[in-house]
Design an enzyme around this catalytic site. Structure first.
Site, PDB file in Angstrom:
ATOM      1  CD  GLU A  70     -56.890 -28.867 -17.615  1.00  0.00           C
ATOM      2  OE1 GLU A  70     -57.024 -27.988 -18.494  1.00  0.00           O
ATOM      3  OE2 GLU A  70     -56.673 -30.057 -17.847  1.00  0.00           O
ATOM      4  CE1 TYR A 104     -31.965 -23.203 -23.243  1.00  0.00           C
ATOM      5  CE2 TYR A 104     -33.413 -23.105 -21.327  1.00  0.00           C
ATOM      6  CZ  TYR A 104     -33.128 -22.757 -22.636  1.00  0.00           C
ATOM      7  OH  TYR A 104     -33.987 -21.978 -23.325  1.00  0.00           O
TER       8      TYR A 104
END
Ligand SMILES: Nc1ncnc2c1ncn2[C@@H]1O[C@H](COP(=O)(O)OP(=O)(O)OP(=O)(O)O)[C@@H](O)[C@H]1O
Ligand SMILES: [Mg+2]
Lengths: 525, 233
Positions: free
Chosen positions: B191, B97
């Site tokens: 995970e 950004y």
């Protein structure tokens, strides 16, 4: 036991004469009258082709007026008027009301018509669909009267039926006007009368054409050159192009008294030596009377011809449009950015001289992302139907257009803002059928078309590269000019060097690097 | 602060080299080690896979390179000026950004997609030989941890056995975590966060005396580095 009737006798009872109208009705499609829309455009085409041939014959700039009057949804009157030589009184009925009557069939000369079928089949179609007579007015010189005829075809006998025969006033020095009423359908767009006339104007830039369409709208296709096309010359047939039936006919018709003199006089490129060689190979005495030669001997003769080396026919008899006039024609009818044309030297197929021409209009109004528009012509006549069956289309598809700056998928026409014109001129154009819509696939013809396309492709790609490249080049430099202040800013943040200083140095560097930038084509890291 | 200076110097070095090219009237270039299978060596000693020494050159005055060149210099300056010098961290997305702006007078953005800035950050890692974390760019995703372990995170002592359903939020940069006390037999890593929550609900780690860790998806760099640390102590 009952006596059997022999089968042959039964069959014999079924044998009868076929009238031309019956033949025509069954074979309409062969002559270009498959449906009402096509019938209308074929009729206009046959008349205009004849008018152009006729004016060319007397070396005069053609003035042609085409009018299509709509009577109701399906009924039309087509009128075509020219300033040609006119037709002598005696011939008018036969030309317009007898099928297979014409002056061009036996002539080895480049012309639009070749079969003696065109105008009479339009007359017949009109007669069969409306019952109306064809109306012809023709005048051959200022001090001769104009003849007015109303004609029908006697469909049983294939003979003209004269309904009216008058002398009238016509304030024209010479010319012919033909009026045919028929069932048809008028629609603009692809394969329309309008399109046929527009394309005719492209390849006949010396033509002045006025067209009044069924909506009563008058269009003019003005002449852009006073230069007449080179007149085509009649040549004798070349032995390689002759077929059995024609050869037999020629042997019957000849004035020569010996086979050798027949070969020498009735063909081109046959010397005494070559004639003797043919006779020897065929095993026929060279002094034989041509009329006496039996069918089997004619076959031997044909074989002997094929086996003898005979030089190619002369090719200066053709009348190409020419590179310059094709260019003018394209420019006047198509709005594009770039035009180029190529006329190949003449070549020969099966003893017939022919010549290929091609032209390209690129950019401008032509849609970018569609398949190119292919305009096919034979002896300056637009071919609007059967595109996929035509040798021209095949040659275009088989040319690697990617080499010439267009995209193309396998087995398809290329894509790009291109109108491509291909013209074949020949003393005998090999059509795939009587309706003269597609060129037959002779290897010699396909080869020449491809060479022509390669020639023009090279010219196209030079333009595309230069044009598109110079545009891209400008964009490139523009982009660097925009990047430089950004890089200077980032670098000064990173290093604490002065931004303006970096920027001015980079600008100088850009000038130095420009030539290399132009040369490179986006090399990978 | 000594540490930070090293990173800043490395980035500045990159800029100075470009300036030098410009001063010498040369097409400015950046040397980047090639990250491809063709440039990978197995180091027998450390038993790890390392980059070889093949390099590629990225030029500014080259149509195919110029934009990437600009991105590289711009992002290097962002890392130096806005992160390292002010001692702040940013995620990959954050860097994207900051870098994303329109080049003046065009409709071209310096970066259009995050993948572009991510790639450049990877480039800068191999150019400087410093890890993303050292350059103050943190991984996007974090993970959770529960178990009999006490850590010191930025001076706070955290007991991972007393953090309820959610557990301890593993930060993206784990280099500076200190292990104060560990009382577990093994580490169980998964995970899937859902599995983690279920095992935590069942108090699996109490019954089996282990540490539960999840990364909520593909293993983050923070968790991997943490794993190496706990393995070593
Ligand atoms: N407008 C005209 N002016 C002068 N002669 C014409 C005109 N129209 C036709 N003719 C003559 O009439 C003949 C017959 O024309 P028709 O269209 O039937 O056959 P064609 O043109 O020879 O061959 P095709 O069947 O290929 O058109 C022509 O060969 C030509 O000699
Ligand atoms: Mg005709």
């Amino acid at each position: 036991m009952k006596e059997e009737v022999p089968i042959a006798e039964k069959l014999a009872k079924e044998q009868r004469e076929i009238s031309v109208s019956q033949f025509f009705t069954k074979n309409k499609h062969l002559l270009g009258f498959d449906n009402p829309r096509k019938a209308l455009s074929t009729t206009v085409k046959e008349l205009v082709d004849n008018s152009l041939d006729a004016t060319e014959e007397i070396n005069i700039l053609p003035e042609i007026i085409v009018e299509i009057k709509q009577l109701n949804d399906t009924r039309f009157i087509v009128t075509v008027e020219d300033n040609g030589p006119g037709i002598v009184k005696e011939q008018i009925p036969k030309i317009f009301a007898k099928l297979l009557y014409g002056s061009k069939f036996f002539k080895m000369a480049q012309a639009r018509g070749q079969q003696g079928l065109g105008v009479s089949s339009s007359v017949l179609y009109g007669q069969l669909t409306t019952g109306k007579s064809a109306v012809i007015t023709s005048k051959i010189s200022r001090n001769k009267p104009a003849h007015y005829y109303e004609l029908q075809i006697d469909t049983k006998k294939n003979e003209p039926n004269v309904i009216k025969d008058m002398i009238i006033e016509w304030d024209k020095d010479h010319g012919t006007k033909v009026k045919i009423e028929l069932e048809g359908f008028y629609q603009k767009g692809k394969q329309s009368v309008d399109e046929y006339l527009k394309q005719t104007a492209i390849v006949n830039p010396h033509l002045n054409l006025i067209y009044i369409n069924p909506e009563k709208y008058k269009m003019e296709f003005p002449r852009v050159t006073k230069e007449l096309p080179k007149k085509s010359k009649e040549i004798k047939p070349h032995p390689y192009g002759v077929e059995l039936g024609v050869l037999m006919q020629m042997l019957q018709d000849t004035k020569a008294t010996t086979l050798q003199s027949f070969l020498q006089n009735d063909f081109c490129r046959v010397s005494a030596k070559v004639a003797k060689e043919i006779c020897k190979k065929a095993g026929i005495y060279e002094k034989s009377r041509p009329k006496r030669i039996a069918r089997e001997e004619v076959e031997n003769l044909l074989k002997a011809i094929k086996e003898t080396r005979i030089i190619a026919p002369p090719t200066d008899c053709l009348s190409p449009i020419g590179e310059e006039l094709t260019l003018k024609g394209l420019k006047k009818e198509i709005n594009a950015d770039f035009y180029t044309t190529v006329t190949r030297p003449p070549s020969v197929y099966r003893g017939f001289p022919f010549q290929i021409e091609t032209g390209i209009a690129f950019g401008g109004d032509i849609p970018k992302d569609e398949q190119i528009k292919l305009l096919r012509f034979a002896n300056k006549v637009p071919l609007q139907y059967q595109q996929s069956a035509c040798a021209i289309t095949k040659s275009v598809i088989n040319t690697a257009w990617r080499n010439y700056g267009l995209s193309q998928s396998r087995g398809a026409l290329p894509i790009g803002p291109v109108i491509l014109l291909v013209h074949i001129a020949s003393v005998w154009v090999p059509f795939t059928s009587e309706s003269k819509e597609a060129i037959a696939h002779y290897p010699e013809i396909i080869k020449e078309i491809k060479l022509a396309l390669q020639d023009i492709g090279r010219k196209l790609v030079v333009y595309i590269r230069k044009h598109i490249k110079s545009k891209e080049q400008k964009e490139k430099i523009d982009l660097f000019e925009k990047y430089i202040p950004e890089l200077a800013y980032s670098l000064s943040k990173l290093t604490n060097h002065e931004k303006d200083e970096i920027e001015s140095k980079l600008k100088k560097l850009l000038k130095k690097e420009l030539p290399t930038l132009e040369a490179e084509n986006g090399a990978k890291e | 602060m000594v540490q930070k200076n090293k990173q800043i110097d490395k980035l500045r070095e990159l800029g100075e080299k470009v300036i030098k090219d410009i001063d010498r009237n040369k097409n400015p270039s950046i040397t980047i080690p090639i990250r491809a299978l063709s440039n990978v060596i197995f180091n027998e000693k450390t038993k790890t896979i390392e980059l070889g020494n093949k390099n590629a050159l990225r030029y500014f005055f080259n149509v195919a390179h110029s934009k990437k060149f600009l991105q590289t210099v711009e992002i290097a300056s962002i890392l130096k000026k806005e992160l390292l010098e002010t001692d702040k961290h940013e995620h990959l997305r954050g860097v994207f950004y900051i870098a994303k702006r329109t080049i003046h007078g065009t409709n071209v953005n310096i970066v259009d997609e995050q993948t572009e800035s991510d790639k450049v950050i990877e480039d800068l890692e191999v150019i400087t030989g410093l890890s993303r974390e050292q350059l103050h760019v943190s991984a996007n995703k974090m993970g959770s941890m529960v178990g009999n372990i006490v850590l010191i995170d930025s001076g706070d002592s955290i007991d991972c056995s007393k953090l309820g359903k959610g557990g301890y939020s593993v930060p993206s940069i784990t280099d500076e975590l200190v292990f104060k006390k560990i009382n577990a037999k093994y580490v169980l890593y998964m995970e899937k966060a859902a599995v983690f929550e279920r095992l935590n609900e069942d108090k699996f780690w109490i019954k089996n005396n282990c540490i539960l860790v999840t990364s909520q998806g593909q293993t983050t760099r923070g968790i991997r580095i943490w794993g190496i640390h706990i393995f070593c102590c």
